[in-house]
Design a protein around this motif. Structure first.
Motif, PDB file in Angstrom:
ATOM      1  N   ASN A 172      -0.033  19.474   8.864  1.00  0.00           N
ATOM      2  CA  ASN A 172      -0.892  20.279   9.737  1.00  0.00           C
ATOM      3  C   ASN A 172      -1.445  19.441  10.887  1.00  0.00           C
ATOM      4  OD1 ASN A 172      -0.525  22.609   8.195  1.00  0.00           O
ATOM      5  ND2 ASN A 172      -2.299  22.175   6.901  1.00  0.00           N
ATOM      6  N   GLY A 173      -1.792  18.186  10.602  1.00  0.00           N
ATOM      7  CA  GLY A 173      -2.297  17.306  11.649  1.00  0.00           C
ATOM      8  C   GLY A 173      -1.263  17.041  12.723  1.00  0.00           C
ATOM      9  N   LEU A 174      -0.022  16.811  12.308  1.00  0.00           N
ATOM     10  CA  LEU A 174       1.048  16.578  13.275  1.00  0.00           C
ATOM     11  C   LEU A 174       1.379  17.854  14.045  1.00  0.00           C
ATOM     12  CD1 LEU A 174       3.464  14.260  11.265  1.00  0.00           C
ATOM     13  CD2 LEU A 174       1.972  13.627  13.161  1.00  0.00           C
ATOM     14  N   ALA A 175       1.322  18.984  13.344  1.00  0.00           N
ATOM     15  CA  ALA A 175       1.568  20.258  14.020  1.00  0.00           C
ATOM     16  C   ALA A 175       0.510  20.507  15.087  1.00  0.00           C
ATOM     17  CB  ALA A 175       1.586  21.399  13.006  1.00  0.00           C
ATOM     18  N   ALA A 176      -0.742  20.143  14.786  1.00  0.00           N
ATOM     19  CA  ALA A 176      -1.821  20.320  15.766  1.00  0.00           C
ATOM     20  C   ALA A 176      -1.591  19.448  16.993  1.00  0.00           C
ATOM     21  CB  ALA A 176      -3.161  19.994  15.119  1.00  0.00           C
ATOM     22  N   LEU A 177      -1.086  18.233  16.796  1.00  0.00           N
ATOM     23  CA  LEU A 177      -0.763  17.367  17.929  1.00  0.00           C
ATOM     24  C   LEU A 177       0.290  18.023  18.819  1.00  0.00           C
ATOM     25  CD1 LEU A 177      -0.504  13.670  16.658  1.00  0.00           C
ATOM     26  CD2 LEU A 177      -2.158  14.627  18.252  1.00  0.00           C
ATOM     27  N   ARG A 178       1.288  18.623  18.175  1.00  0.00           N
ATOM     28  CA  ARG A 178       2.339  19.298  18.938  1.00  0.00           C
ATOM     29  C   ARG A 178       1.778  20.453  19.755  1.00  0.00           C
ATOM     30  NH1 ARG A 178       7.594  21.526  16.197  1.00  0.00           N
ATOM     31  NH2 ARG A 178       7.558  22.531  18.240  1.00  0.00           N
ATOM     32  N   ASN A 203       0.835  -1.190   0.000  1.00  0.00           N
ATOM     33  CA  ASN A 203       0.000   0.000   0.000  1.00  0.00           C
ATOM     34  C   ASN A 203       0.877   1.248   0.000  1.00  0.00           C
ATOM     35  OD1 ASN A 203      -2.338  -1.514   0.076  1.00  0.00           O
ATOM     36  ND2 ASN A 203      -2.429  -1.522   2.316  1.00  0.00           N
ATOM     37  N   PRO A 204       0.705   2.146  -0.969  1.00  0.00           N
ATOM     38  CA  PRO A 204       1.545   3.338  -1.026  1.00  0.00           C
ATOM     39  C   PRO A 204       1.163   4.340   0.058  1.00  0.00           C
ATOM     40  CG  PRO A 204      -0.146   3.449  -2.723  1.00  0.00           C
ATOM     41  CD  PRO A 204      -0.267   2.088  -2.065  1.00  0.00           C
ATOM     42  N   TYR A 205       2.125   5.083   0.539  1.00  0.00           N
ATOM     43  CA  TYR A 205       1.850   6.172   1.460  1.00  0.00           C
ATOM     44  C   TYR A 205       2.857   7.267   1.182  1.00  0.00           C
ATOM     45  CZ  TYR A 205       5.567   4.052   4.358  1.00  0.00           C
ATOM     46  OH  TYR A 205       6.742   3.520   4.826  1.00  0.00           O
ATOM     47  N   ARG A 206       2.590   8.448   1.749  1.00  0.00           N
ATOM     48  CA  ARG A 206       3.374   9.625   1.385  1.00  0.00           C
ATOM     49  C   ARG A 206       4.565   9.855   2.290  1.00  0.00           C
ATOM     50  NH1 ARG A 206       1.088  15.855   0.782  1.00  0.00           N
ATOM     51  NH2 ARG A 206       3.011  16.739  -0.113  1.00  0.00           N
ATOM     52  N   GLY A 207       4.348   9.801   3.586  1.00  0.00           N
ATOM     53  CA  GLY A 207       5.400  10.190   4.509  1.00  0.00           C
ATOM     54  C   GLY A 207       5.579  11.701   4.496  1.00  0.00           C
ATOM     55  N   ILE A 208       6.572  12.184   5.223  1.00  0.00           N
ATOM     56  CA  ILE A 208       6.821  13.624   5.304  1.00  0.00           C
ATOM     57  C   ILE A 208       8.274  13.906   4.963  1.00  0.00           C
ATOM     58  CG2 ILE A 208       6.984  15.590   6.886  1.00  0.00           C
ATOM     59  CD1 ILE A 208       4.528  14.521   8.310  1.00  0.00           C
ATOM     60  N   LEU A 211      -0.895   4.757  17.491  1.00  0.00           N
ATOM     61  CA  LEU A 211      -0.858   4.629  16.038  1.00  0.00           C
ATOM     62  C   LEU A 211      -1.352   5.890  15.336  1.00  0.00           C
ATOM     63  CD1 LEU A 211      -2.263   0.995  15.704  1.00  0.00           C
ATOM     64  CD2 LEU A 211       0.111   1.735  15.965  1.00  0.00           C
ATOM     65  N   ARG A 212      -1.981   6.791  16.084  1.00  0.00           N
ATOM     66  CA  ARG A 212      -2.561   7.985  15.472  1.00  0.00           C
ATOM     67  C   ARG A 212      -1.504   8.821  14.749  1.00  0.00           C
ATOM     68  NH1 ARG A 212      -4.857  13.135  18.857  1.00  0.00           N
ATOM     69  NH2 ARG A 212      -5.498  14.438  17.088  1.00  0.00           N
ATOM     70  N   GLY A 213      -0.418   9.094  15.430  1.00  0.00           N
ATOM     71  CA  GLY A 213       0.630   9.895  14.818  1.00  0.00           C
ATOM     72  C   GLY A 213       1.252   9.225  13.610  1.00  0.00           C
ATOM     73  N   ILE A 214       1.372   7.908  13.653  1.00  0.00           N
ATOM     74  CA  ILE A 214       1.948   7.185  12.519  1.00  0.00           C
ATOM     75  C   ILE A 214       1.056   7.307  11.297  1.00  0.00           C
ATOM     76  CG2 ILE A 214       2.535   4.873  11.667  1.00  0.00           C
ATOM     77  CD1 ILE A 214       3.585   4.238  14.438  1.00  0.00           C
ATOM     78  N   GLU A 215      -0.254   7.251  11.491  1.00  0.00           N
ATOM     79  CA  GLU A 215      -1.171   7.402  10.366  1.00  0.00           C
ATOM     80  C   GLU A 215      -1.084   8.804   9.775  1.00  0.00           C
ATOM     81  OE1 GLU A 215      -2.836   5.025   8.776  1.00  0.00           O
ATOM     82  OE2 GLU A 215      -1.704   3.743  10.161  1.00  0.00           O
ATOM     83  N   LEU A 216      -0.981   9.829  10.615  1.00  0.00           N
ATOM     84  CA  LEU A 216      -0.822  11.196  10.109  1.00  0.00           C
ATOM     85  C   LEU A 216       0.477  11.324   9.321  1.00  0.00           C
ATOM     86  CD1 LEU A 216      -1.990  13.245  13.235  1.00  0.00           C
ATOM     87  CD2 LEU A 216      -3.210  13.019  11.055  1.00  0.00           C
ATOM     88  N   TRP A 217       1.531  10.693   9.833  1.00  0.00           N
ATOM     89  CA  TRP A 217       2.809  10.710   9.123  1.00  0.00           C
ATOM     90  C   TRP A 217       2.682  10.040   7.763  1.00  0.00           C
ATOM     91  CZ3 TRP A 217       5.647   6.037   8.290  1.00  0.00           C
ATOM     92  CH2 TRP A 217       6.891   6.225   7.650  1.00  0.00           C
ATOM     93  N   LYS A 218       2.032   8.898   7.718  1.00  0.00           N
ATOM     94  CA  LYS A 218       1.871   8.194   6.443  1.00  0.00           C
ATOM     95  C   LYS A 218       1.124   9.041   5.422  1.00  0.00           C
ATOM     96  CE  LYS A 218       2.174   3.282   7.337  1.00  0.00           C
ATOM     97  NZ  LYS A 218       1.521   1.978   7.085  1.00  0.00           N
ATOM     98  N   GLU A 219       0.135   9.788   5.905  1.00  0.00           N
ATOM     99  CA  GLU A 219      -0.668  10.615   5.014  1.00  0.00           C
ATOM    100  C   GLU A 219       0.048  11.894   4.606  1.00  0.00           C
ATOM    101  OE1 GLU A 219      -4.108  11.260   7.357  1.00  0.00           O
ATOM    102  OE2 GLU A 219      -4.736   9.153   7.318  1.00  0.00           O
TER     103      GLU A 219
END
Length: 320
Positions: free
Chosen positions: A248-254, A46-51, A236-244
């Protein structure tokens, strides 16, 4: 020891600690108490983007390509099915003339003594002695479910248990260091003959948590237990945001987490970034060459991130 639960609201989220790339969480401390999986499994393709970001320095105003830094958002632990890496990650590695990791050297069995030194109470006191009875019982139940022996934890510091529990969430889901980005890229760099270095030592990373007061460690443990009870897969939440590639989602977590514990957030992010930037600029390659920087994904997202600091220094920043 303190059982002042008001501190619980003033502690950095374990998820954000993981995304900061601190090597303890999600595999390192936990790996000394949990049996590491052998990585059995097949990639699902399954492809994913990463950051990953590209930072281009000025070329001197002559239209020439300036020095390039590629900033790769890392996950220290992954699963077999998370491979192969995104195409952008493979491309970044191929373009790299040199690589900087967070840690100067890969962790190995020889680091066990240093880890034990930082996770153990020097006076030999145990978790049972240092924790309130209700919290010890609650933590013991969670440890049993996670496969962590409280007897083996013995004289370990409170934060070691908190991070071991956090790591167990990912361990049960099949995540291990052997499949993580750093482990894989270090091996590829050695094979390709690419020079590597690091921003900091293992002892520097360990000291971020081993220097915390018991009260703050206790607050971290309480929050870890709360989050595990509310969301069985919270890690696993942060890992899914990273994959996508959701910066902005990761920044909001921070932002959400840093408001609770600005002191620890500063140690994890601002202080480390201040040390890292000079290292990056000292190793900046000549124009037309590329430096690859591999750090925890949270270091590339939000205010005060490495990408923002480089932008302020005149670099042109683009997300791949």
């Amino acid at each position: 020891m303190s059982d002042d639960r008001s501190l619980q609201k003033n502690v950095l989220s374990p998820v954000v600690i993981m995304l900061a790339g601190v090597v303890l969480l999600a595999g390192s401390v936990a790996s000394f108490f949990l049996v590491d999986r052998d990585g059995a499994g097949k990639a699902d393709g399954n492809p994913y983007r990463g950051i990953i970001f590209e930072a281009i320095a000025s070329g001197g105003g002559n239209g020439e390509l300036g020095s390039r830094i590629l900033l790769m958002g890392s996950m220290h632990v992954l699963r077999p099915q998370d491979h192969p890496f995104p195409e952008s990650y493979e491309r970044a590695f191929e373009l790299a003339d040199a690589v900087i990791f967070e840690l100067a050297d890969a962790m190995d069995a020889g680091d066990a003594a240093l880890v034990q030194q930082h996770v153990s109470n020097p006076d030999g006191s145990t978790l049972r002695n240092r924790l309130p009875a209700d919290l010890y019982q609650r933590a013991s139940a969670a440890a049993e479910r996670a496969g962590i022996s409280m007897a083996d934890m013995g004289n370990k510091k409170i934060y070691a248990l908190a991070q071991g529990l956090s790591g167990s969430v990912l361990s049960r889901a099949g995540f291990t260091r052997s499949w993580g980005i750093e482990t894989q890229l270090r091996a590829k760099a050695a094979q390709a003959g690419k020079p590597t270095s690091g921003f900091e030592t293992l002892e520097q990373q360990l000291s971020v948590f081993s220097s915390l007061s018991d009260a703050r460690q206790e607050a971290l443990l309480r929050q870890t237990l709360d989050e595990m009870e509310r969301h069985a897969d919270y890690g696993l939440r942060g890992i899914e945001l990273w994959k996508e590639g959701d910066v902005n989602g990761l920044a909001a977590l921070r932002v959400e987490s840093e408001a609770g514990d600005p002191e620890l957030a500063r140690a994890l992010f601002e202080d480390r970034h201040a040390r890292w930037l000079p290292v990056m600029e000292q190793q900046l390659p000549p124009p037309g060459k590329t430096l690859l920087v591999v750090v925890g994904a949270a270091h590339l997202c939000g205010d005060g991130s490495l990408t923002e600091l480089l932008r302020q220094r005149g670099y042109v920043i683009n997300q791949w």
